[in-house]
Structure formats: C-alpha cells, structure tokens
Design a protein around this motif. Structure first.
Motif, short mmCIF file in Angstrom:
data_model
loop_
_atom_site.label_atom_id
_atom_site.label_comp_id
_atom_site.label_asym_id
_atom_site.label_seq_id
_atom_site.Cartn_x
_atom_site.Cartn_y
_atom_site.Cartn_z
N PHE A 25 1.55 4.02 9.64
CA PHE A 25 0.81 2.77 9.66
C PHE A 25 0.42 2.33 8.25
O PHE A 25 0.43 1.14 7.94
N PHE A 26 0.06 3.27 7.38
CA PHE A 26 -0.26 2.93 5.99
C PHE A 26 0.98 2.36 5.30
O PHE A 26 0.89 1.34 4.60
N SER A 27 2.12 2.98 5.50
CA SER A 27 3.37 2.50 4.90
C SER A 27 3.77 1.14 5.44
O SER A 27 4.26 0.28 4.69
N LEU A 28 3.58 0.93 6.74
CA LEU A 28 3.86 -0.38 7.32
C LEU A 28 2.95 -1.46 6.74
O LEU A 28 3.37 -2.61 6.56
N GLY A 29 1.72 -1.10 6.44
CA GLY A 29 0.80 -2.05 5.80
C GLY A 29 1.28 -2.43 4.41
O GLY A 29 1.22 -3.60 4.02
N ILE A 30 1.76 -1.46 3.65
CA ILE A 30 2.30 -1.75 2.31
C ILE A 30 3.53 -2.64 2.42
O ILE A 30 3.67 -3.62 1.68
N TYR A 31 4.41 -2.32 3.36
CA TYR A 31 5.62 -3.12 3.54
C TYR A 31 5.28 -4.55 3.96
O TYR A 31 5.86 -5.51 3.45
N THR A 32 4.34 -4.68 4.87
CA THR A 32 3.95 -6.01 5.35
C THR A 32 3.31 -6.83 4.23
O THR A 32 3.60 -8.02 4.08
N ALA A 33 2.47 -6.20 3.43
CA ALA A 33 1.80 -6.91 2.33
C ALA A 33 2.80 -7.37 1.28
O ALA A 33 2.57 -8.39 0.63
N SER A 34 3.89 -6.65 1.14
CA SER A 34 4.88 -7.08 0.15
C SER A 34 5.71 -8.25 0.65
O SER A 34 6.34 -8.94 -0.14
N ILE B 271 -6.21 1.53 9.05
CA ILE B 271 -5.26 2.22 8.16
C ILE B 271 -4.16 1.26 7.72
O ILE B 271 -3.75 1.25 6.56
N PHE B 272 -3.66 0.44 8.65
CA PHE B 272 -2.65 -0.57 8.33
C PHE B 272 -3.17 -1.53 7.27
O PHE B 272 -2.50 -1.81 6.28
N SER B 273 -4.39 -2.02 7.47
CA SER B 273 -4.99 -2.96 6.51
C SER B 273 -5.29 -2.27 5.18
O SER B 273 -5.23 -2.91 4.13
N LEU B 274 -5.60 -1.00 5.23
CA LEU B 274 -5.84 -0.25 4.00
C LEU B 274 -4.56 -0.16 3.17
O LEU B 274 -4.61 -0.24 1.94
N GLY B 275 -3.42 0.00 3.83
CA GLY B 275 -2.14 -0.03 3.12
C GLY B 275 -1.89 -1.37 2.46
O GLY B 275 -1.41 -1.46 1.33
N MET B 276 -2.22 -2.45 3.18
CA MET B 276 -2.07 -3.78 2.62
C MET B 276 -2.97 -3.96 1.40
O MET B 276 -2.54 -4.49 0.36
N ALA B 277 -4.22 -3.52 1.51
CA ALA B 277 -5.16 -3.64 0.41
C ALA B 277 -4.73 -2.80 -0.79
O ALA B 277 -4.94 -3.20 -1.95
N SER B 278 -4.13 -1.67 -0.53
CA SER B 278 -3.65 -0.82 -1.61
C SER B 278 -2.62 -1.53 -2.47
O SER B 278 -2.69 -1.50 -3.71
N LEU B 279 -1.65 -2.17 -1.83
CA LEU B 279 -0.63 -2.89 -2.58
C LEU B 279 -1.21 -4.10 -3.29
O LEU B 279 -0.93 -4.33 -4.48
N LYS B 280 -2.04 -4.87 -2.61
CA LYS B 280 -2.61 -6.08 -3.21
C LYS B 280 -3.53 -5.76 -4.38
O LYS B 280 -3.55 -6.48 -5.37
N SER B 281 -4.29 -4.68 -4.29
CA SER B 281 -5.16 -4.32 -5.41
C SER B 281 -4.34 -3.88 -6.61
O SER B 281 -4.72 -4.12 -7.75
N ARG B 282 -3.22 -3.25 -6.36
CA ARG B 282 -2.34 -2.83 -7.45
C ARG B 282 -1.75 -4.05 -8.16
O ARG B 282 -1.55 -4.05 -9.37
N GLN B 283 -1.48 -5.11 -7.42
CA GLN B 283 -0.93 -6.32 -8.00
C GLN B 283 -1.96 -7.12 -8.78
O GLN B 283 -1.59 -7.97 -9.59
N LEU B 284 -3.25 -6.87 -8.57
CA LEU B 284 -4.31 -7.60 -9.26
C LEU B 284 -4.66 -7.01 -10.62
O LEU B 284 -5.45 -7.59 -11.35
N LEU B 285 -4.10 -5.87 -10.96
CA LEU B 285 -4.44 -5.21 -12.22
C LEU B 285 -4.01 -6.05 -13.41
O LEU B 285 -2.96 -6.69 -13.38
#
Length: 88
Positions: A16-25, A63-77
């Motif tokens: 679910f974490f990985s799916l969140g990262i994939y979805t956010a991308s 957990i899914f949303s946490l994966g999305m937030a992980s990718l988006k926060s990385r893009q904000l650096l």
C-alpha cells in the motif's frame, strides 16, 4: 493466498505504501491536501481502533496516503538540499 499475506502484515503495508508512491507520481495533487487527508485518516483510525475491519481499512488508507506524502515531500525540497545529492 490471503492466508499467506496475513502471516506477513508488513508486506501488505509495503504494497500500500508503494501504491501510494506510484499514484502520487501519476496524479497532480498538493502536498498540503495529502497532509490534511493524513490528519483526517489518523483521527478517524484512532476513533475506530476497536472496530476491527473499519480500523484496518482506515490504517491501509493512511499508509497509502503516507506513501503519497513521502513522494510529494521529496519533490518539495530545494535544489541545494543534501537529499538531492543522495542516490537511492
């Protein structure tokens, strides 16, 4: 199949974490909107902690949303941040 996954709950969380990262991308969504969603899901999951399946679904959504937030926060650096120079 599900009985094998139930023996390894971290695998389900990782999926679910990985799916969140994939979805956010693949979708355009604000980091702050995801953060608000995380806060709502956290509060709801704490309220439903004794409800069994309701808690499980809210936890997976968190957990899914946490994966999305992980990718988006990385893009904000900023460009000069040290994490931009670390390859993984």
């Amino acid at each position: 199949m599900w009985s094998n996954l139930a023996k390894r709950p971290l695998v389900i969380l990782l999926i679910f974490f990985s799916l969140g990262i994939y979805t956010a991308s693949n979708i355009k969504i604000s980091f702050w909107l995801i953060t608000a969603l995380l806060l709502i899901l956290l509060i709801l999951s704490l309220l439903f902690i004794r409800k069994g399946a309701g808690f499980d679904l809210l936890l997976l959504a968190f957990i899914f949303s946490l994966g999305m937030a992980s990718l988006k926060s990385r893009q904000l650096l900023p460009g000069c941040h040290f994490l931009r120079y670390i390859r993984h």
